[in-house]
Design a protein around this motif. Structure first.
Motif, mmCIF file in Angstrom:
data_model
loop_
_atom_site.group_PDB
_atom_site.id
_atom_site.type_symbol
_atom_site.label_atom_id
_atom_site.label_comp_id
_atom_site.label_asym_id
_atom_site.label_seq_id
_atom_site.Cartn_x
_atom_site.Cartn_y
_atom_site.Cartn_z
ATOM 1 N N ALA A 76 0.860 -1.221 -0.051
ATOM 2 C CA ALA A 76 -0.040 0.005 0.139
ATOM 3 C C ALA A 76 0.928 1.256 0.046
ATOM 4 O O ALA A 76 2.040 1.307 0.601
ATOM 5 C CB ALA A 76 -0.815 -0.093 1.360
ATOM 6 N N GLY A 77 0.328 2.355 -0.678
ATOM 7 C CA GLY A 77 1.033 3.622 -0.580
ATOM 8 C C GLY A 77 -0.041 4.272 0.744
ATOM 9 O O GLY A 77 -0.750 3.824 1.268
ATOM 10 N N MET A 78 0.584 5.391 0.931
ATOM 11 C CA MET A 78 -0.057 6.239 2.047
ATOM 12 C C MET A 78 -0.527 7.624 1.465
ATOM 13 O O MET A 78 0.016 8.211 0.689
ATOM 14 C CB MET A 78 0.712 6.656 3.280
ATOM 15 C CG MET A 78 1.471 5.226 3.711
ATOM 16 S SD MET A 78 -0.063 4.459 4.891
ATOM 17 C CE MET A 78 0.516 2.972 5.020
ATOM 18 N N ASP A 79 -1.539 8.106 2.108
ATOM 19 C CA ASP A 79 -2.162 9.387 1.845
ATOM 20 C C ASP A 79 -1.873 10.269 3.081
ATOM 21 O O ASP A 79 -2.476 9.746 4.188
ATOM 22 C CB ASP A 79 -3.493 9.501 1.376
ATOM 23 C CG ASP A 79 -3.992 11.003 1.603
ATOM 24 O OD1 ASP A 79 -3.521 11.979 0.949
ATOM 25 O OD2 ASP A 79 -5.158 10.996 1.866
ATOM 26 N N VAL A 80 -1.137 11.170 3.096
ATOM 27 C CA VAL A 80 -0.627 11.981 4.421
ATOM 28 C C VAL A 80 -1.126 13.254 4.214
ATOM 29 O O VAL A 80 -1.457 14.045 3.270
ATOM 30 C CB VAL A 80 0.603 11.869 4.788
ATOM 31 C CG1 VAL A 80 1.412 10.512 4.799
ATOM 32 C CG2 VAL A 80 1.548 12.842 3.949
ATOM 33 N N VAL A 81 -1.615 13.913 5.447
ATOM 34 C CA VAL A 81 -2.199 15.262 5.455
ATOM 35 C C VAL A 81 -1.452 16.232 6.249
ATOM 36 O O VAL A 81 -1.832 17.290 6.737
ATOM 37 C CB VAL A 81 -3.706 15.182 5.876
ATOM 38 C CG1 VAL A 81 -4.402 14.610 4.809
ATOM 39 C CG2 VAL A 81 -3.933 14.382 7.222
ATOM 40 N N SER A 82 -0.149 15.810 6.773
ATOM 41 C CA SER A 82 0.647 16.393 7.876
ATOM 42 C C SER A 82 1.996 16.014 7.695
ATOM 43 O O SER A 82 2.439 14.947 7.216
ATOM 44 C CB SER A 82 0.310 16.609 9.171
ATOM 45 O OG SER A 82 0.354 15.354 9.745
ATOM 46 N N GLY A 83 2.941 17.002 8.006
ATOM 47 C CA GLY A 83 4.269 16.593 8.378
ATOM 48 C C GLY A 83 4.209 15.545 9.217
ATOM 49 O O GLY A 83 5.328 14.444 9.149
ATOM 50 N N GLY A 84 3.810 15.430 10.220
ATOM 51 C CA GLY A 84 3.785 14.242 11.411
ATOM 52 C C GLY A 84 3.441 12.999 10.824
ATOM 53 O O GLY A 84 4.073 11.986 10.809
#
Ligand SMILES: *Cc1c(COP(=O)(O)O)cnc(C)c1O
Length: 421
Positions: A76-84
């Motif tokens: 899987a890839g990841m969808d991230v919404v912050s630097g954290g």
């Protein structure tokens, strides 16, 4: 389908009896099933198997390192919404080229972080953000791959707090201005357009709003290509809903979603990305709590649990419904009576359910909130100085604590008293 089932009268997570975990970990706690997580990821990747694609798990739904590693190990890839979140994904072993970076308010610091560590693409949500990214990338002597998130002005027909695809929402650029903004992207240094992004909301229970939005994306793809842009990737967001209440109609399955995507976008020769969060993690997790008291009110009974709104805020925040089941299976034909199910926090908003029919319960009994794997632990707080509750992962017949309960001292010692006080 999940792996929380009664066996010999006791609720199990896969092959582990839940009372065993409660005895070892203490209540309340979150409990996740590895088999369910794997199955949900497989359903999506198979549903898009007709063409090149990447399932980027929206990790804001549940970002525990163990969950991320389990997902990453399957590809899987990841969808991230912050630097954290970006750093959490990298720490769990997700390579940069499988991370897409979403969100309306990325800071320059976050952009730098992702460009340094590697990123598949930024999903850009505004012109000022695009200008900032151009500056950051140019200063670093690199190029940032981007899609631009378009707002298709489609009613997702979901709870107002999680609808994102109407023109009144803060997300994306109006699709009517896409030509202009893509032309600007082509002029800016340090930016490379790779595709289009769209995400219209969460907990959608019908394919129609998706289909409407994706038809608009198909038209836009053709138009932008005719204007000279390279559109080779379509990021379709997340949002497919899950059945929270057994009485509700079941939302569409990933298979049906995949077929609809193929029908609307399959002839465009694009790589498809999707960002499911809730459907991957939601029904893969439960929250287990213990009854502290049964309190007889004037006109109702209150079931007072050791879990509260700070542990699971969805009912208070979104009027969300969670199925509540007893860990010991009720005997057949036992009479159910209505309870108001509440936590110990000092506000009336700390109510999980009103007039919920349940079998007779006593102090010390265990109950489980189903569908609590997404937007549960990640939204928890320590309101009322209740330490964050532990998270446990089951895999077949083994279980492990994947986040331990902090001690009271650990919670208190995060504060500092200035020396001049
Ligand atoms: C929240 C979010 C998702 C995931 O939504 P789910 O409803 O959990 O599938 C995907 N993409 C973006 C940009 C989001 O903000």
């Amino acid at each position: 389908m999940d792996h929380f089932l009664y066996r010999d009268g006791t609720l199990h997570a896969e092959n582990v009896p839940i009372p065993d975990i409660a005895a070892s970990v203490g209540t309340p706690f979150y409990l996740y099933s590895a088999a369910t997580l794997r199955r949900h990821y497989q359903l999506f990747t198979e549903a898009l198997g007709w063409g090149p694609h990447l399932v980027c798990y929206a990790m804001k739904a549940n970002s525990n390192q163990a969950i991320l590693k389990l997902m990453a190990d399957m590809g899987a890839g990841m969808d991230v919404v912050s630097g954290g979140e970006y750093l959490r994904a990298r720490a769990a072993g997700v390579p940069g080229e499988r991370i897409v970076f979403s969100g309306v308010g990325k800071t320059k610091e976050e952009m730098r972080l992702a460009l340094e560590g590697g990123v598949r693409q930024f999903n850009v949500e505004s012109e000022p953000e695009m200008a900032a990214l151009s500056q950051v990338a140019t200063a670093m002597g690199t190029t940032a791959p981007i899609t631009i998130r378009v707002n298709p002005d489609v009613d997702a027909k979901t709870h107002a707090k999680i609808a994102t695809g109407k023109s009144e929402n803060k997300f994306g650029i109006p699709i009517s201005r896409a030509s202009e903004v893509y032309a600007e992207a082509a002029r800016l240094p340090g930016i490379e357009v790779v595709g289009i992004d769209v995400h219209i909301g969460s907990q959608l229970t019908d394919l129609a709003p998706f289909e409407l939005a994706y038809q608009k994306v198909a038209d836009l793809t053709r138009r932008l290509r005719s204007e000279g842009h390279t559109i080779r990737r379509l990021d379709l967001g997340g949002g497919l809903g899950i059945p929270y209440a057994r009485s509700n109609l079941a939302p569409p399955l990933p298979t049906e979603y995949g077929r609809m995507v193929q029908a609307t976008l399959g002839d465009l020769d694009c790589e498809i990305e999707i960002e499911p969060g809730r459907l991957i993690a939601g029904n893969a997790g439960i929250l287990v709590a213990e009854v502290i008291y049964v309190k007889e009110g004037e006109d109702r009974k209150f079931l007072i649990l050791d879990a509260a709104m700070n542990d699971l805020i969805r009912p208070a925040m979104y009027d969300a419904h969670h199925e509540i089941v007893t860990v010991i299976e009720p005997s057949p034909g036992v009479e159910q009576t209505p309870y108001d199910v509440v936590g110990p926090v000092c506000e009336s908003g700390d109510t999980f359910a009103r007039a919920r029919d349940l079998p007779p319960l006593r102090a010390g009994d265990l109950v489980a909130f189903r569908s609590a794997g997404a937007y549960g632990a990640v939204m928890a707080s320590e309101y009322n100085s209740r330490p964050l509750i532990p998270e446990v992962l089951v895999d077949d017949d083994q279980f492990a604590v994947i986040r331990k309960r902090p001690s009271f001292d650990e919670m208190i010692n995060r504060d500092t008293i200035p020396e001049w006080l």
